[in-house]
Design a protein around this motif. Structure first.
Motif, PDB file in Angstrom:
ATOM      1  N   ASN A  44       0.804  -1.201   0.000  1.00 30.62           N
ATOM      2  CA  ASN A  44       0.000   0.000   0.000  1.00 30.62           C
ATOM      3  C   ASN A  44       0.853   1.274   0.000  1.00 30.62           C
ATOM      4  O   ASN A  44       1.466   1.610   1.011  1.00 30.62           O
ATOM      5  CB  ASN A  44      -0.926  -0.043   1.232  1.00 30.62           C
ATOM      6  CG  ASN A  44      -1.926   1.089   1.237  1.00 30.62           C
ATOM      7  OD1 ASN A  44      -2.184   1.697   0.191  1.00 30.62           O
ATOM      8  ND2 ASN A  44      -2.464   1.393   2.396  1.00 30.62           N
ATOM      9  N   ASN A  45       0.932   1.894  -1.183  1.00 29.72           N
ATOM     10  CA  ASN A  45       1.500   3.236  -1.275  1.00 29.72           C
ATOM     11  C   ASN A  45       2.931   3.349  -0.752  1.00 29.72           C
ATOM     12  O   ASN A  45       3.240   4.264   0.010  1.00 29.72           O
ATOM     13  CB  ASN A  45       0.568   4.164  -0.483  1.00 29.72           C
ATOM     14  CG  ASN A  45       0.598   5.581  -1.031  1.00 29.72           C
ATOM     15  OD1 ASN A  45       1.014   5.813  -2.174  1.00 29.72           O
ATOM     16  ND2 ASN A  45       0.179   6.528  -0.221  1.00 29.72           N
ATOM     17  N   SER A 100       1.364   0.672  -5.124  1.00 30.31           N
ATOM     18  CA  SER A 100       0.392  -0.213  -4.479  1.00 30.31           C
ATOM     19  C   SER A 100       0.086  -1.384  -5.394  1.00 30.31           C
ATOM     20  O   SER A 100      -0.029  -1.217  -6.613  1.00 30.31           O
ATOM     21  CB  SER A 100      -0.921   0.532  -4.199  1.00 30.31           C
ATOM     22  OG  SER A 100      -0.709   1.641  -3.362  1.00 30.31           O
TER      23      SER A 100
END
Ligand code: ATP
Length: 247
Positions: free
Chosen positions: A10-11, A27
């Motif tokens: 995630n990111n 991501s």
């Protein structure tokens, strides 16, 4: 509920040597039991992504600056690479990194020692040899004398010993003849289908990768620019022209 993801990234942002920003908010997810292709040109950040996931970044003075990674729903932030291996996350690095001065069998024994911390558990040679009969034929031979394809087999076989739920595969086709590339990809697909092992597959040969993958992501400059089912990506004219080089 929703889809069960063995891996969620995630990111994330990664910086090397405190200056080079290699990932810029990346991501992706790997649904359990699936093969996911990670594609993109040289320097896009594919290998860095795999190293961030397996925890091997630190070896190269890389740092995960922000974002999160979870494996089986658990954050990997506090886990050392070896702990992740024991929990079922194996990384087959580019260039194979086998021990050339040891025999094939000794390479497997060494991998299984590293796994259990001691010599207590007999490595499941039969499992490895069932996928790679060629390694059985060469089991007493020095790994350094294996062909490139056989070394790649040994690297994947070694990863299998950990009974992984997820294998990160970096460029399995690198330097192999077309025939061997085909063999390796057939085995990758079999390991996935027969053992339910999920895979995140980095590969220059995008057409081949999308042929075995369920879904794929295309990276550029440290982030994802396109994602979709393997079928959709392989059939998309823009993707074919700009990223697969088969327009
Ligand atoms: P390739 O297929 O050429 O390996 P890649 O998509 O896997 O490409 P990475 O190897 O992840 O790309 O590299 C991403 C960026 O990070 C590049 O700009 C690269 O120069 C840089 N980089 C990679 N490793 C290091 C390192 N150890 N130290 C400094 N910069 C690095």
């Amino acid at each position: 509920p929703g889809t069960d993801h063995v891996l969620e990234v995630n990111n994330i942002e990664v910086i090397y040597n405190k200056v080079v920003q290699a990932l810029r908010g990346l991501s992706l997810v790997v649904p359990r039991g699936q093969i996911v292709a990670l594609l993109g040109s040289n320097g896009a950040g594919k290998s860095t992504t795999l190293k961030a996931i397996s925890g091997l970044l630190a070896l190269e003075d890389g740092e995960l600056k922000s974002g999160s990674i979870s494996f089986n729903g658990q954050s990997t932030a506090r886990l050392a690479p070896q702990q992740l291996v024991r929990q079922g996350l194996s990384h087959v690095m580019e260039g194979r990194r086998i021990f050339e001065d040891l025999t094939v069998e000794e390479n497997l024994v060494t991998a299984s020692y590293a796994l259990t911390g001691r010599g207590g558990v007999k490595p499941d040679f039969d499992l490895v040899y069932s996928y790679f009969p060629r390694l059985h034929e060469r089991c007493k031979g020095l790994a350094g004398y294996l062909s490139g394809g056989e070394q790649q087999m040994l690297a994947i076989g070694r990863a299998l010993l950990a009974q992984p739920q997820l294998i990160l595969l970096d460029e399995p086709s690198l330097g192999l003849s077309p025939k061997l590339v085909e063999d390796i990809f057939t085995i990758i697909a079999r390991i996935n289908a027969e053992r339910g092992v999920s895979m995140l597959l980095v590969e220059q040969n995008a057409t081949l990768a999308l042929a075995v993958a369920h879904s794929g992501y295309i990276m550029e400059n440290g982030k994802i620019v396109i994602d979709g089912s393997a079928e959709r990506l392989a059939g998309d004219p823009d993707v074919r022209e700009f990223y697969l080089g088969v327009g």
